[in-house]
Design a protein around this motif. Sequence first.
Motif, PDB file in Angstrom:
ATOM      1  N   VAL A 168      -0.919  -7.111  -4.168  1.00 19.77           N
ATOM      2  CA  VAL A 168      -1.651  -7.094  -2.906  1.00 19.77           C
ATOM      3  C   VAL A 168      -1.848  -5.631  -2.541  1.00 19.77           C
ATOM      4  O   VAL A 168      -0.877  -4.892  -2.378  1.00 19.77           O
ATOM      5  N   LYS A 169      -3.089  -5.216  -2.421  1.00 17.53           N
ATOM      6  CA  LYS A 169      -3.393  -3.793  -2.192  1.00 17.53           C
ATOM      7  C   LYS A 169      -4.270  -3.624  -0.964  1.00 17.53           C
ATOM      8  O   LYS A 169      -5.195  -4.411  -0.743  1.00 17.53           O
ATOM      9  N   LEU A 170      -3.979  -2.587  -0.194  1.00 22.54           N
ATOM     10  CA  LEU A 170      -4.849  -2.145   0.892  1.00 22.54           C
ATOM     11  C   LEU A 170      -5.498  -0.835   0.458  1.00 22.54           C
ATOM     12  O   LEU A 170      -4.812   0.157   0.210  1.00 22.54           O
ATOM     13  N   ARG A 171      -6.822  -0.854   0.360  1.00 27.64           N
ATOM     14  CA  ARG A 171      -7.572   0.343  -0.019  1.00 27.64           C
ATOM     15  C   ARG A 171      -8.994   0.222   0.515  1.00 27.64           C
ATOM     16  O   ARG A 171      -9.708  -0.716   0.139  1.00 27.64           O
ATOM     17  N   PRO A 172      -9.385   1.154   1.391  1.00 28.31           N
ATOM     18  CA  PRO A 172      -8.603   2.260   1.956  1.00 28.31           C
ATOM     19  C   PRO A 172      -7.690   1.786   3.076  1.00 28.31           C
ATOM     20  O   PRO A 172      -7.887   0.722   3.650  1.00 28.31           O
ATOM     21  N   CYS A 173      -6.695   2.635   3.373  1.00 25.64           N
ATOM     22  CA  CYS A 173      -5.830   2.373   4.510  1.00 25.64           C
ATOM     23  C   CYS A 173      -5.435   3.711   5.126  1.00 25.64           C
ATOM     24  O   CYS A 173      -5.850   4.769   4.655  1.00 25.64           O
ATOM     25  N   THR A 174      -4.655   3.654   6.191  1.00 25.40           N
ATOM     26  CA  THR A 174      -4.168   4.872   6.841  1.00 25.40           C
ATOM     27  C   THR A 174      -2.650   4.822   6.915  1.00 25.40           C
ATOM     28  O   THR A 174      -2.047   3.739   6.870  1.00 25.40           O
ATOM     29  N   ARG A 175      -2.032   5.976   7.053  1.00 27.23           N
ATOM     30  CA  ARG A 175      -0.582   6.006   7.196  1.00 27.23           C
ATOM     31  C   ARG A 175      -0.143   5.284   8.468  1.00 27.23           C
ATOM     32  O   ARG A 175       0.920   4.659   8.498  1.00 27.23           O
ATOM     33  N   GLU A 176      -0.971   5.337   9.506  1.00 31.63           N
ATOM     34  CA  GLU A 176      -0.607   4.741  10.794  1.00 31.63           C
ATOM     35  C   GLU A 176      -0.488   3.223  10.697  1.00 31.63           C
ATOM     36  O   GLU A 176       0.321   2.611  11.415  1.00 31.63           O
TER      37      GLU A 176
END
Length: 251
Positions: free
Chosen positions: A72-80
Amino acid sequence: MNLLPVEIKVNVESDVRAALAVLRGPHGGATATRQIWFAEDRGGVAEGHVPLLEGGVILRFRSGGGPDELTVKLRPCTREQLVGRFSGPFDADPLTYKIEHDWSGNQHVLAASLTHGHPPGTLSDAVAPGADPDAPIDAVQDQFLHACKPTVRIDGLIALGPILSTKVDDVPLDDLEVDLEAWSVAGMDFLEASIRVKPKDEDDAEKLDKRAERKQRKLEDAVRERGVVLSEHPGNKTGRVLTALAAAWQS
């Protein structure tokens, strides 16, 4: 400073088989052959869309050449948006959680991925025609999505594929150790060459970026110097393949 690795990718499309042979050379490592599927929203695909991908969520199944994997991948994402236990990488067998910068040409994004390893062959039922691809998603992966991407709904999915993947790791190109992966599906062939730049103790964000930029130029030059033409489409191959698979499913 909590710096993250940078994965740098370059893409090849013309005469992929010949390019793979040239780049691999006589000293390339062992070749692993796998099959890859991606899960998408069935209703969206029926309407000509890939809603999960468009929302920055990738569900990937890999089988062959070792343990099966569901990522399961989040791309793009943010550190927040990476909160709680998902604010930093961890490895807790059979789970591996990575956060890294993903560079392809001028496209620089952050990606976070949670992979669950499974015994070989055990994910085949989840990607069979008419199956429910969300069944193997475990509690931690579900928590990852709910905590870091709460707007996403994971139900009513369909598996798109298979993609034939041929992978060769740790290929020496000049002074680089390069991973090569070729994909073949729906009349399309892609080859990706990638390296990973890890932070050093003396790095700050600027030093790491500068070193990654130098490594990116070295990788591009090493591929070109072997007579291999880089793709004019620097974006990641996942989006292009998923869009093509969704279109093929409709027809």
